[in-house]
Design a protein around this motif. Structure first.
Motif, short mmCIF file in Angstrom:
data_model
loop_
_atom_site.label_atom_id
_atom_site.label_comp_id
_atom_site.label_asym_id
_atom_site.label_seq_id
_atom_site.Cartn_x
_atom_site.Cartn_y
_atom_site.Cartn_z
N ARG B 64 0.82 -1.21 0.00
CA ARG B 64 0.00 0.00 0.00
C ARG B 64 0.85 1.26 0.00
O ARG B 64 1.79 1.38 0.78
CB ARG B 64 -0.90 0.00 1.23
CG ARG B 64 -1.97 1.06 1.16
CD ARG B 64 -2.63 1.22 2.49
NE ARG B 64 -3.26 0.00 2.94
CZ ARG B 64 -4.41 -0.44 2.48
NH1 ARG B 64 -5.03 0.20 1.53
NH2 ARG B 64 -4.94 -1.54 2.95
N ARG B 65 0.54 2.16 -0.90
CA ARG B 65 1.26 3.42 -1.01
C ARG B 65 0.90 4.29 0.20
O ARG B 65 -0.25 4.29 0.65
CB ARG B 65 0.82 4.11 -2.30
CG ARG B 65 1.81 5.06 -2.85
CD ARG B 65 1.43 5.49 -4.25
NE ARG B 65 2.23 6.63 -4.63
CZ ARG B 65 3.47 6.53 -5.07
NH1 ARG B 65 4.03 5.36 -5.21
NH2 ARG B 65 4.17 7.61 -5.37
N THR B 67 0.06 7.46 2.66
CA THR B 67 -0.92 8.53 2.54
C THR B 67 -0.20 9.88 2.53
O THR B 67 0.81 10.04 3.20
CB THR B 67 -1.90 8.45 3.73
OG1 THR B 67 -2.51 7.18 3.71
CG2 THR B 67 -2.97 9.53 3.67
N GLU B 75 -6.30 14.19 4.93
CA GLU B 75 -5.89 13.34 3.81
C GLU B 75 -5.98 14.06 2.46
O GLU B 75 -7.02 14.64 2.13
CB GLU B 75 -6.76 12.08 3.72
CG GLU B 75 -6.57 11.11 4.87
CD GLU B 75 -7.40 11.43 6.08
OE1 GLU B 75 -8.15 12.43 6.05
OE2 GLU B 75 -7.30 10.70 7.07
N VAL B 78 -4.87 9.06 -0.78
CA VAL B 78 -5.04 7.82 -0.01
C VAL B 78 -5.09 6.65 -0.99
O VAL B 78 -5.64 6.79 -2.08
CB VAL B 78 -6.36 7.87 0.79
CG1 VAL B 78 -6.55 6.60 1.62
CG2 VAL B 78 -6.43 9.09 1.70
N SER B 79 -4.53 5.51 -0.58
CA SER B 79 -4.61 4.32 -1.43
C SER B 79 -5.57 3.29 -0.84
O SER B 79 -5.57 3.06 0.36
CB SER B 79 -3.23 3.68 -1.57
OG SER B 79 -2.47 4.41 -2.49
N LEU B 80 -6.36 2.69 -1.71
CA LEU B 80 -7.25 1.60 -1.30
C LEU B 80 -6.91 0.37 -2.14
O LEU B 80 -6.36 0.50 -3.22
CB LEU B 80 -8.71 1.97 -1.54
CG LEU B 80 -9.35 3.01 -0.64
CD1 LEU B 80 -10.81 3.15 -0.99
CD2 LEU B 80 -9.21 2.65 0.83
N GLU B 81 -7.31 -0.80 -1.59
CA GLU B 81 -7.04 -2.03 -2.34
C GLU B 81 -8.05 -2.19 -3.48
O GLU B 81 -9.23 -1.88 -3.30
CB GLU B 81 -7.13 -3.22 -1.39
CG GLU B 81 -6.10 -4.26 -1.68
CD GLU B 81 -6.02 -5.30 -0.59
OE1 GLU B 81 -6.95 -6.09 -0.49
OE2 GLU B 81 -5.02 -5.29 0.14
N TYR B 155 -6.41 7.35 -4.59
CA TYR B 155 -7.54 8.28 -4.61
C TYR B 155 -7.11 9.63 -4.07
O TYR B 155 -6.34 9.71 -3.12
CB TYR B 155 -8.69 7.75 -3.74
CG TYR B 155 -9.35 6.52 -4.28
CD1 TYR B 155 -10.41 6.60 -5.17
CD2 TYR B 155 -8.91 5.26 -3.90
CE1 TYR B 155 -11.02 5.46 -5.67
CE2 TYR B 155 -9.51 4.10 -4.39
CZ TYR B 155 -10.56 4.22 -5.27
OH TYR B 155 -11.16 3.09 -5.76
N PRO B 157 -9.05 12.50 -2.51
CA PRO B 157 -10.42 12.82 -2.08
C PRO B 157 -10.82 14.27 -2.31
O PRO B 157 -12.00 14.58 -2.37
CB PRO B 157 -10.42 12.47 -0.59
CG PRO B 157 -8.99 12.46 -0.18
CD PRO B 157 -8.21 12.05 -1.38
N LYS B 158 -9.84 15.16 -2.40
CA LYS B 158 -10.20 16.58 -2.57
C LYS B 158 -10.16 16.96 -4.06
O LYS B 158 -10.00 18.14 -4.39
CB LYS B 158 -9.25 17.47 -1.77
CG LYS B 158 -9.04 17.04 -0.32
CD LYS B 158 -10.27 17.25 0.54
CE LYS B 158 -10.26 16.42 1.81
NZ LYS B 158 -9.30 16.73 2.81
N GLU B 223 -4.50 22.62 3.75
CA GLU B 223 -5.61 22.37 2.83
C GLU B 223 -6.50 23.60 2.63
O GLU B 223 -6.91 23.92 1.51
CB GLU B 223 -6.45 21.23 3.42
CG GLU B 223 -7.67 20.87 2.65
CD GLU B 223 -8.51 19.84 3.40
OE1 GLU B 223 -8.12 18.67 3.40
OE2 GLU B 223 -9.54 20.22 3.96
#
Lengths: 114, 583
Positions: B64-65, B67, B75, B78-81, B155, B157-158, B223
Motif C-alpha cells: 500500500r502506497r 498517505t 488526507e 489515499v490508497s485503497l485495495e 484516490y 479525495p479533494k 488544505e
C-alpha cells in the motif's frame, strides 16, 4: 479317591492357570503400556498437526477479516476526507445554509483578559 | 485328551495358514518397502520439489502506497485495495466461453478479451483495478487460467486540490508527477511478494511475509489556505480572461509552502482526461520575465551596497530614457522622485538609474545571491533554474533591462523565495513541501528543518526595504493589495511577454503579478500572484494585487492573525472620519 485325586488335579490346573495368568499379566502390562504410549504419542502428533493446520486456517481467515475491516475503515476515512473538502463545505455553507463571509468591520477582536 | 488329539491334528494346518499369511503380509510389506524406497530415495528430490510447488505459492501483494496529508493531518492522497484480473492464456481451456462470460462483468467487448486469451504470452492483464463487485463475480466464475491479484488504487479525495503539488501515479502505482514522483521511494513501500502455504484444495494455511506499506508524508501545505489560493486564482484568471496563473503562499521565515496553486488545473483521479498544459506546475516549471517585481532585488542590492540612500532623488526624465539604442518609457511621466517613490510608482526610468549606480558586477552578484539562475531546491521534480546571462555577454541595454526585470527569466517560486529573503530579515531560505515522514505505525521518522541557504541582506536593509515596499501599497501601484488592519509590503509587476514570432516584446501579451508579505512588521505570509496574459485593464496592480488581497484576507482570518493595534486605530479613525462626513 478318584474324586479327591481329580479334585487336586483340578486345583493343580487352576493354580497353573493362575500362575500362567499371573505370568502373562507380568509380561503383558508393560508392553500394553508402551503400546498405549506409542499410540497416544502418535495420536497426539497427528492431533497437534491437525490442530496446527486448523489454526492456520482460522488465523488466515481472521487475517482476511481484519484486512477487510482495515480496508473498510480506510474507505470510510476516504469518504470523510471527500465530504470535508473545503470546496464542498463552502458550497453547502454558502448556498444551502446562507452563510456569508464577514466584512472586516463585522469582526470584533476581543482582547484576552490578563 | 480329546482336545490334545484335536490340537495335534490342527497344528500342521494352522502352521501352513500362518505361513501363507506371513508370505502375503511379507510380500505386501515388501512391495510397500519397494515403493517407499522408490518414493523416498530414488525420486526424493523430484517429488520434494513437486510437493513444494504444490504447497507453496508465490502470491503478489499490494504494497500500500503511503498517505499524503496536509500540515494538520488531513488526507490529500489515499490508497485503497483494488483487485486486478489477469489471465494465463495457456491454462484457459475454452477461451471463447471465458470471453463471453467475462465480458459483461469486466465491461469489455468479448472480442477484446478473446484476443487477449489467445495471446501467446504466459501472462496478460484483462482489466486492472476493478470494483469489489466485479472481483467477486470473476471469482464466482471459477475459470481456469483467470485470476485476480490485489493491487492498490490511488484516490485524491479533494479532487483537484493541490493537484500540481501532489502530482499523480501511473497504472503501476508509481509516481509520475509532483510529490508522488519526488518521494516515490518513500511512498511506494515493498516488498510486493509473499509465500503462501496451502493445502491440497488450494486453501491458504499460512502466509510468510507481509507487504510493507509505504511511509506517510505530512506536507507543509494547509488544505484550507490551498483552497483559498486556488479559489481566488481561478476567479482572477476567469475575470481577466487570462491564459492561466499561479499563486504561492509561503511562510517567509521558514520557507514552508502553505499553498501552491496553478491554473488551469486538473483532477489527479482522472489525470489522463486533462491536457498536459493543465498538468504543468507553473509555479516551478514556467519561466517568465518578472518585470517590475524584480526592482525589489535591484533596490535591495543598491541599498545594501550603499549605492543609494533614502534621501537620493532621481529625475524621471518625464517618462522616457534612452538605453543604448532602446527607449524605455514609464507608464506616466515623472519628474523628481525619491528612491522610495521610484519603487512606489514603479518608475522604469528611476529603476534604470538605480541599476546604473549599482553596476554590472554587483548586479549580477546580487541576482545570483538571491537564487536566480539556479533551482531553489524545492522538493518537486523538474524545477527550472531560470535564465540569467553572465555579465560578459550582456549588451549595452542589459543592465538597464535587468533593472526593470527584463532579460532575465525566473520561476514564480524563485521570485517568492527571493522576496521571502527580504521579508524575513535578509536570509535566503529553501522552500519546501514535505514537513514530516511518518511510519505506518504513526512514528515520526523525519522532520524537515528549515534550511537557511545564505544571508543576502543585512537586517537593517531588510527593514528599510520593507518600509519602502509599504509605500507601494499605501500610495503606489499596489493600492488594491491593501488590507484594513494589516500593514502590507509588496511590489507590483507588469511584464511584456516576448513574442516568439517577431522576437520583440508584445504589447498585448502581458504578465501581471504582485508579490508581497503581511503583516509587514512581523511577516507571517508571503504571497505571490502571477496572471498570464490578462485581457483588458491588465496591470499587476489591477489584476494581481486584488487577488493577493483576497488570499491574504482569507488566510489571515483562517490563521486567526489579528490586525495590529496601530492599524486598528487607523481603521477606527477612518470610520470616525466617515461618520463625521456623514454628519
Amino acid at each position: 479317591m478318584s474324586q479327591i485325586a481329580s479334585g487336586s488335579e483340578v486345583l493343580g490346573r487352576l493354580e497353573a492357570v493362575l500362575v500362567r495368568k499371573q505370568q502373562h499379566r507380568w509380561i503383558d502390562l508393560p508392553s500394553l503400556g508402551v503400546g498405549l504410549l506409542v499410540l497416544l504419542g502418535g495420536l497426539f502428533y497427528v492431533w497437534q498437526h491437525v490442530q496446527a493446520v486448523q489454526l492456520g486456517y482460522e488465523i488466515e481467515q481472521l487475517k482476511q477479516e481484519r484486512a477487510a475491516f482495515v480496508e473498510r475503515e480506510r474507505e470510510l476515512t476516504l469518504e470523510i476526507a471527500r465530504l470535508k473538502s473545503p470546496k464542498r463545505v463552502e458550497e453547502i455553507a454558502r448556498d444551502r445554509l446562507g452563510f456569508i463571509t464577514p466584512a472586516p468591520d463585522q469582526i470584533v477582536i476581543v482582547p484576552q483578559r490578563p | 485328551m480329546r482336545r490334545n488329539t484335536h490340537a495335534a491334528r490342527a497344528a500342521p494346518c494352522s502352521r501352513a495358514r500362518v505361513l501363507v499369511l506371513f508370505c502375503v503380509v511379507a510380500s505386501f510389506f515388501g512391495l510397500v518397502t519397494l515403493k517407499l524406497f522408490s518414493l523416498q530415495v530414488k525420486q526424493h528430490q523430484r517429488l520434494l520439489e513437486r510437493a513444494d510447488r504444490q504447497h507453496r505459492r508465490i502470491i503478489p501483494l499490494a504494497a500500500r502506497r503511503g498517505t499524503i496529508l496536509d500540515r494538520h493531518g488531513r488526507e490529500l492522497a489515499v490508497s485503497l485495495e483494488a483487485a486486478s484480473a489477469f489471465a494465463q492464456p495457456v491454462a484457459v481451456k475454452d477461451p471463447g466461453k471465458a470471453a463471453r462470460e467475462l465480458s459483461p462483468i469486466l465491461h469489455l467487448p468479448p472480442s477484446e478479451i478473446l484476443k487477449k486469451l489467445k495471446d501467446k504470452k504466459s501472462f496478460v492483464w484483462l482489466k486492472r483495478r476493478i470494483d469489489p463487485d466485479q472481483a467477486r463475480a470473476v471469482e464466482r466464475l471459477r475459470l481456469k487460467g483467470i485470476h485476480l491479484i490485489p493491487e492498490s488504487k490511488r484516490y485524491y479525495p479533494k479532487q483537484g486540490l493541490a493537484a500540481h503539488a501532489l502530482g499523480f501515479v501511473g497504472m503501476d502505482d508509481r509516481g509520475l508527477e509532483g510529490l508522488e514522483y519526488h518521494y516515490d521511494a518513500l511512498l511506494g513501500g515493498g516488498p510486493r511478494w509473499a509465500v503462501s502455504y496451502q493445502d491440497a484444495l488450494g486453501r491458504p494455511i499460512f502466509k510468510e511475509g507481509e507487504a510493507n506499506p509505504g511511509y506517510n508524508l505530512k506536507l507543509t501545505i494547509d488544505e484550507f489556505i490551498q483552497y483559498i489560493a486556488e479559489r481566488e486564482l481561478e476567479r482572477a484568471v476567469e475575470k481577466a480572461k487570462a491564459l492561466g496563473g499561479t499563486a504561492i503562499v509561503m511562510d517567509p521565515m521558514t520557507g514552508e509552502i502553505l499553498a501552491l496553486a496553478s491554473f488551469p488545473t486538473f483532477d489527479p483521479n482522472r489525470y489522463q482526461a486533462s491536457p498536459a498544459a493543465a498538468r504543468r506546475n507553473r509555479a516551478t516549471v514556467d519561466v517568465y520575465e518578472p518585470g517590475s517585481t524584480f526592482k525589489v532585488i535591484m533596490a535591495a542590492a543598491a541599498l545594501e551596497e550603499g549605492r543609494v540612500t533614502l534621501q537620493d532623488r532621481f529625475y524621471g526624465e518625464q517618462g522616457a530614457i534612452q538605453v543604448g539604442r532602446v527607449t524605455i518609457r514609464d507608464h506616466e511621466p515623472y519628474g523628481w522622485l525619491t528612491f522610495g517613490q521610484v519603487l512606489a510608482y514603479s518608475s522604469n526610468v528611476g529603476a534604470i538609474k538605480v541599476g546604473t549606480k549599482l553596476g554590472k558586477s554587483l548586479s549580477y552578484s546580487y541576482i545570483s545571491s538571491f537564487g536566480f539562475g539556479s533551482p531553489t531546491g524545492i522538493d518537486l521534480p523538474g524545477e527550472s533554474p531560470g535564465l540569467i546571462r553572465r555579465p560578459k555577454s550582456w549588451s549595452q541595454v542589459s543592465l538597464g533591462a535587468l533593472s526593470i526585470g527584463q532579460e532575465i527569466a525566473v520561476t514564480p517560486i524563485q521570485l517568492a523565495t527571493a522576496m521571502a529573503g527580504v521579508a524575513n530579515g535578509g536570509v535566503l531560505v529553501r522552500p519546501f513541501l514535505m514537513k514530516e515522514v511518518i511510519a505506518p505505525d504513526g512514528k515520526v521518522l523525519k522532520v524537515t528543518k528549515p534550511l537557511r541557504i545564505r544571508r543576502v541582506l543585512s537586517e537593517a536593509t531588510s527593514r528599510t526595504l520593507t518600509d519602502l515596499l509599504k509605500m507601494v501599497v499605501t500610495e503606489g501601484t499596489g493600492k488594491l493589495a491593501a488590507l484594513e488592519g494589516y500593514e502590507v509590503s509588496g511590489k507590483t509587476g507588469t511584464a511584456q511577454k516576448l513574442d516568439q514570432a517577431t522576437g520583440h516584446y508584445s504589447r498585448g501579451k502581458l504578465i501581471a503579478s504582485f508579490v508581497g508579505f503581511v503583516p509587514a512588521g512581523a511577516p507571517k505570509l508571503l504571497i505571490l500572484v502571477m496572471i498570464d496574459e490578462p485581457k483588458g485593464e491588465a496591470w499587476g496592480g489591477t489584476v494581481a494585487a486584488p487577488t493577493f488581497r483576497e488570499i491574504a484576507l482569507g488566510t489571515l482570518k483562517y490563521l486567526k492573525i489579528p490586525p495590529s493595534p496601530g492599524d486598528k486605530v487607523h481603521v477606527a479613525l477612518k470610520a470616525e472620519h466617515a461618520v463625521s462626513r456623514l454628519d
